[in-house]
Scaffold this motif. Structure first.
Motif, PDB file in Angstrom:
ATOM      1  N   GLU A   1      11.498   9.537  -8.534  1.00 12.10           N
ATOM      2  CA  GLU A   1      12.907   9.295  -8.255  1.00 12.10           C
ATOM      3  C   GLU A   1      13.255   9.317  -6.769  1.00 12.10           C
ATOM      4  O   GLU A   1      14.416   9.265  -6.407  1.00 12.10           O
ATOM      5  CB  GLU A   1      13.814  10.254  -9.032  1.00 12.10           C
ATOM      6  N   GLN A   2      12.261   9.391  -5.895  1.00 12.14           N
ATOM      7  CA  GLN A   2      12.526   9.338  -4.462  1.00 12.14           C
ATOM      8  C   GLN A   2      12.706   7.887  -4.048  1.00 12.14           C
ATOM      9  O   GLN A   2      11.882   7.026  -4.337  1.00 12.14           O
ATOM     10  CB  GLN A   2      11.376   9.958  -3.668  1.00 12.14           C
ATOM     11  N   ILE A   3      13.811   7.612  -3.395  1.00  9.69           N
ATOM     12  CA  ILE A   3      14.092   6.264  -2.924  1.00  9.69           C
ATOM     13  C   ILE A   3      13.377   6.056  -1.596  1.00  9.69           C
ATOM     14  O   ILE A   3      13.476   6.886  -0.697  1.00  9.69           O
ATOM     15  CB  ILE A   3      15.608   6.049  -2.774  1.00  9.69           C
ATOM     16  N   VAL A   4      12.664   4.937  -1.491  1.00 13.38           N
ATOM     17  CA  VAL A   4      11.895   4.632  -0.292  1.00 13.38           C
ATOM     18  C   VAL A   4      12.240   3.214   0.141  1.00 13.38           C
ATOM     19  O   VAL A   4      12.308   2.302  -0.676  1.00 13.38           O
ATOM     20  CB  VAL A   4      10.374   4.739  -0.568  1.00 13.38           C
TER      21      VAL A   4
ATOM     22  N   SER B   1       0.843  -1.200   0.000  1.00 15.08           N
ATOM     23  CA  SER B   1       0.000   0.000   0.000  1.00 15.08           C
ATOM     24  C   SER B   1       0.879   1.252   0.000  1.00 15.08           C
ATOM     25  O   SER B   1       0.624   2.194   0.728  1.00 15.08           O
ATOM     26  CB  SER B   1      -0.923  -0.018   1.215  1.00 15.08           C
ATOM     27  N   LEU B   2       1.899   1.216  -0.827  1.00 12.14           N
ATOM     28  CA  LEU B   2       2.865   2.300  -0.911  1.00 12.14           C
ATOM     29  C   LEU B   2       2.166   3.619  -1.236  1.00 12.14           C
ATOM     30  O   LEU B   2       1.503   3.747  -2.257  1.00 12.14           O
ATOM     31  CB  LEU B   2       3.905   1.978  -1.985  1.00 12.14           C
ATOM     32  N   PRO B   3       2.296   4.607  -0.348  1.00 10.45           N
ATOM     33  CA  PRO B   3       1.703   5.908  -0.645  1.00 10.45           C
ATOM     34  C   PRO B   3       2.469   6.598  -1.773  1.00 10.45           C
ATOM     35  O   PRO B   3       3.529   6.142  -2.188  1.00 10.45           O
ATOM     36  CB  PRO B   3       1.864   6.679   0.671  1.00 10.45           C
ATOM     37  N   ASP B   4       1.911   7.680  -2.259  1.00 13.25           N
ATOM     38  CA  ASP B   4       2.566   8.423  -3.335  1.00 13.25           C
ATOM     39  C   ASP B   4       3.825   9.105  -2.831  1.00 13.25           C
ATOM     40  O   ASP B   4       3.836   9.721  -1.768  1.00 13.25           O
ATOM     41  CB  ASP B   4       1.621   9.488  -3.903  1.00 13.25           C
TER      42      ASP B   4
END
Length: 120
Positions: A97-100, A90-93
């Motif tokens: 290119e942001q590494i999470v 359920s990865l939020p927005d």
């Protein structure tokens, strides 16, 4: 002559990355190359496995299309059961290119104690 402070190793890494990017583009045009390219991506980032999959947060399902380095048994159990326990499900927005990583999504201790980590 201008010394930019670039070492031979850095030049090799840049060339390796450039070659890898080219191979990713080739795989986008010829899907039969994905397994090989995913293995190279995993090695490039010092990883053990890589995959291309879709995740549907609404239906809580996922499909693995290509992968390298994962036992087929675990691919099957992921798509059948463990997809819904994956913290990335359920990865939020996030910004492009942001590494999470997992600690950005939940407390790491909670992840380690959870079913996804313990069982899969």
């Amino acid at each position: 002559m201008c010394d930019l402070g670039i070492t031979g190793r850095e030049m090799e890494e840049d060339q390796g990355l450039t070659q890898l990017i080219g191979e990713i583009y080739d795989a986008a045009l010829d899907a039969s190359r994905w397994t090989h390219v995913l293995a190279k991506i995993a090695r490039y980032v010092d990883g053990q496995a890589a995959g291309l999959l879709t995740k549907d947060g609404v239906s809580k399902s996922g499909s693995v299309y290509y992968q390298a380095g994962v036992d087929p048994h675990f691919v099957r159990t992921y798509t059948e059961t463990y997809w819904k326990f994956d913290p990335v499900a359920s990865l939020p927005d996030y910004e492009l290119e942001q590494i999470v990583s997992v600690p950005d999504l939940m407390p790491y201790e909670e992840f380690l104690a959870g079913r996804f980590y313990r069982e899969w």
